[in-house]
Motif scaffolding. Structure first.
Motif, PDB file in Angstrom:
ATOM      1  N   UNK A  58       1.578  -0.889   0.007  1.00  9.97           N
ATOM      2  CA  UNK A  58       0.278  -0.379   0.167  1.00  9.97           C
ATOM      3  C   UNK A  58       1.162   1.825   0.037  1.00  9.97           C
ATOM      4  N   UNK A  59       0.582   2.292  -0.806  1.00  9.36           N
ATOM      5  CA  UNK A  59       1.279   3.191  -0.933  1.00  9.36           C
ATOM      6  C   UNK A  59       0.601   4.568  -0.605  1.00  9.36           C
ATOM      7  N   UNK A  60       0.969   5.645  -0.209  1.00  6.55           N
ATOM      8  CA  UNK A  60      -0.169   6.526   0.441  1.00  6.55           C
ATOM      9  C   UNK A  60       0.891   7.527  -0.675  1.00  6.55           C
ATOM     10  N   UNK A  61      -0.843   8.519  -0.948  1.00  7.31           N
ATOM     11  CA  UNK A  61      -0.808   9.298  -1.552  1.00  7.31           C
ATOM     12  C   UNK A  61      -1.163  10.804  -1.385  1.00  7.31           C
ATOM     13  N   UNK A  62      -0.637  11.775  -1.694  1.00  8.38           N
ATOM     14  CA  UNK A  62      -1.246  13.420  -0.982  1.00  8.38           C
ATOM     15  C   UNK A  62      -1.952  13.789  -2.770  1.00  8.38           C
ATOM     16  N   UNK A  63      -2.269  14.808  -2.529  1.00 12.50           N
ATOM     17  CA  UNK A  63      -3.215  15.387  -3.187  1.00 12.50           C
ATOM     18  C   UNK A  63      -3.620  16.812  -3.416  1.00 12.50           C
ATOM     19  N   UNK A  64      -3.118  17.919  -4.096  1.00  7.95           N
ATOM     20  CA  UNK A  64      -2.883  18.881  -3.267  1.00  7.95           C
ATOM     21  C   UNK A  64      -4.163  19.779  -4.978  1.00  7.95           C
ATOM     22  N   UNK A  65      -5.505  19.457  -5.128  1.00  7.87           N
ATOM     23  CA  UNK A  65      -5.869  20.107  -6.491  1.00  7.87           C
ATOM     24  C   UNK A  65      -5.852  21.629  -6.307  1.00  7.87           C
ATOM     25  N   UNK A  66      -5.792  21.340  -7.981  1.00 10.83           N
ATOM     26  CA  UNK A  66      -4.835  23.404  -8.625  1.00 10.83           C
ATOM     27  C   UNK A  66      -6.123  23.493  -8.089  1.00 10.83           C
ATOM     28  N   UNK A  67      -5.731  25.357  -7.913  1.00 12.00           N
ATOM     29  CA  UNK A  67      -6.402  26.032  -7.231  1.00 12.00           C
ATOM     30  C   UNK A  67      -7.466  26.995  -8.799  1.00 12.00           C
ATOM     31  N   UNK A  68      -7.045  26.824  -9.693  1.00 13.25           N
ATOM     32  CA  UNK A  68      -8.055  27.402 -10.765  1.00 13.25           C
ATOM     33  C   UNK A  68      -8.959  26.383 -11.268  1.00 13.25           C
ATOM     34  N   UNK A  69     -10.313  27.246 -11.324  1.00 13.97           N
ATOM     35  CA  UNK A  69     -11.191  26.118 -11.913  1.00 13.97           C
ATOM     36  C   UNK A  69     -11.106  25.252 -13.528  1.00 13.97           C
ATOM     37  N   UNK A  70      -9.978  26.591 -14.021  1.00 14.05           N
ATOM     38  CA  UNK A  70     -10.387  25.972 -15.622  1.00 14.05           C
ATOM     39  C   UNK A  70      -8.446  25.532 -15.250  1.00 14.05           C
ATOM     40  N   UNK A  71      -7.871  24.602 -14.073  1.00 15.05           N
ATOM     41  CA  UNK A  71      -7.116  24.297 -14.542  1.00 15.05           C
ATOM     42  C   UNK A  71      -6.244  22.990 -15.779  1.00 15.05           C
ATOM     43  N   UNK A  72      -5.629  22.849 -15.889  1.00 15.16           N
ATOM     44  CA  UNK A  72      -4.783  22.060 -17.241  1.00 15.16           C
ATOM     45  C   UNK A  72      -4.913  20.502 -16.285  1.00 15.16           C
TER      46      UNK A  72
END
Length: 469
Positions: A58-72
């Protein structure tokens, strides 16, 4: 795809992929000192990617979603150094340099197998072992590993990263790799070229070099540059006009008279205690200070105070900062003993000097770890993946010539040597602006790199009150 790009990719030695599938359950999480919205999950990966139906980890993953609504839709995967740093554990220190990139792109921090919250291969080592290799502790640690050390090497970390990319549903990713993370990045680029949109490699470890293989040449060069810069800076030279001679005096005193037993007050309890400082301990502290420009600025002041006033406070104060803080020694050795130490030539006797001990200790530690060597040969491999290489001009461990070696295999890349900096350059606004532009435009040759030649070393500390007015 253009025909010539397809041909170039066909020339690569590709690793056959098995497409994974999984239901991902993200939960809000709160990494230390990170104020941004963060989501965490666990991803199951095969221990052996050649037989994915067998044992999983099992691997631990952290995601910081892009701030802008029209993100890449192509994220940046952050690959930490060490080897052994957990990516989730460096978010707070790296994020200020990545926040502009984060505006348009999601950031993914994957704790590689054996690191962070992904089954870290920690070892209980004695705190007061000095410079001696803790043989019994390492023997116990290797016996207690959850599986063979051979499953914890760069090839498998690269496969885990690609597996994670597929599970998360990304067609391609951008990479930011730092220090050892650059070797992992290059391995991903070599084995999974269609999965990588672009890469920024900061403090480059090329395939052609082994970590520690220069027996401290880079460390000694970095210290010599401190002396040169102090001599050429009016305020520093006025405060410490005999800095080189004072350094030699301190070293010879420790070598001729033996270690010093330095009395000082414990930083937390206040109780007076004693610390033995040998030439190796002194050099070890200098080696750590040389990694960052800010800490390097302390060196002339520290040397002068020892030589003039027998004041060892900077040295004993720094001894609490172990080079293995945050790095599971089991993972570190599993990689170093398989991939680096076998390539180091130990046949020629090496005079003990600044930066040498860490390499000679590795040989002894690896004789205990007893993992089979693996080849990291990349002869004939080249890549067209857009790549930005970053090197600090005063980097003691991954000097600029390492970046040049990597550049020789990258046909769509540029190498920026950053003045006034040491290991890890992206913290400077000039550099993270450059990286942001690169990820957006994917044109390394057209980047405006002028600012990288204009950065200055942080001013030297001249007294207890700090730098010159």
């Amino acid at each position: 795809m253009m025909w010539w790009m397809a041909l170039a990719q066909a020339e690569q030695v590709l690793v056959q992929e098995t497409t994974p599938s999984a239901d991902i359950e993200w939960k809000r999480c709160y990494p230390n000192h990170v104020r941004q919205e963060a989501m965490c999950t666990k991803i199951e990966v095969p221990v052996d990617h050649k037989d994915p139906s067998e044992e999983k980890m099992s691997l631990h993953v952290v995601k910081l979603p892009a701030i802008r609504a029209n993100a890449e839709d192509d994220p940046v995967f952050v690959l930490a150094g060490g080897p052994g740093q957990g990516a989730s554990e460096v978010i707070s220190t790296l994020y200020p340099a990545l926040r502009k990139i984060h505006q348009r792109r999601t950031l993914i921090f994957l704790d590689q197998r054996g690191t962070g919250q992904s089954g870290p291969l920690d070892c209980e080592l004695p705190e007061d072992n000095g410079v001696e290799v803790p043989v019994e502790a390492l023997q116990a640690c290797v016996r207690d590993l959850p599986r063979s050390a051979s499953w914890y090497q760069t090839e498998y970390l690269a496969a885990d990263t690609n597996w994670t990319r597929q599970v998360l549903g990304y067609q391609s990713i951008n990479i930011y790799g730092v220090s050892y993370g650059t070797r992992l990045s290059l391995t991903i680029m070599q084995n999974y070229p269609t999965a990588v949109r672009s890469a920024v490699l900061d403090g480059v470890v090329p395939f052609q070099k082994s970590i520690g293989g220069d027996f401290g040449d880079g460390v000694r060069h970095a210290l010599d540059q401190v002396f040169i810069d102090c001599e050429s800076t009016e305020d520093c030279n006025a405060a410490f006009p005999d800095l080189r001679a004072e350094y030699e005096t301190v070293v010879h005193s420790l070598q001729d008279s033996g270690p010093r037993n330095i009395g000082h007050h414990h930083s937390i309890t206040g109780v007076k205690t004693y610390t033995e400082v040998s030439d190796q301990v002194f050099w070890g502290v200098l080696q750590q200070l040389l990694y960052q420009g800010v800490t390097t600025s302390l060196i002339p002041y520290a040397i002068h105070n020892i030589a003039t006033y027998d004041d060892w406070s900077t040295v004993v104060g720094w001894l609490g900062n172990s080079p293995f803080d945050g790095i599971p020694i089991g993972l570190y050795l599993s990689i170093m003993c398989a991939e680096d130490v076998p390539k180091i030539d130990f046949s020629t006797p090496t005079e003990m000097d600044l930066g040498v001990l860490s390499t000679t200790q590795l040989k002894e530690m690896c004789s205990i770890w007893n993992v089979e060597p693996v080849s990291t040969d990349s002869t004939g491999w080249t890549s067209d993946i857009p790549t930005l290489l970053l090197s600090g001009v005063n980097d003691p461990v991954t000097p600029p010539e390492y970046g040049d070696l990597a550049l020789s295999q990258l046909r769509n890349a540029t190498h920026v040597v950053v003045s006034g900096t040491a290991h890890n350059t992206i913290y400077h606004p000039c550099i993270y602006e450059m990286a942001t532009d690169f990820y957006q435009d994917l044109n390394p040759q057209s980047l405006d790199t002028k600012c990288a030649t204009e950065l200055k070393r942080p001013p030297f500390i001249l007294s207890a009150t700090g730098t010159a007015p």
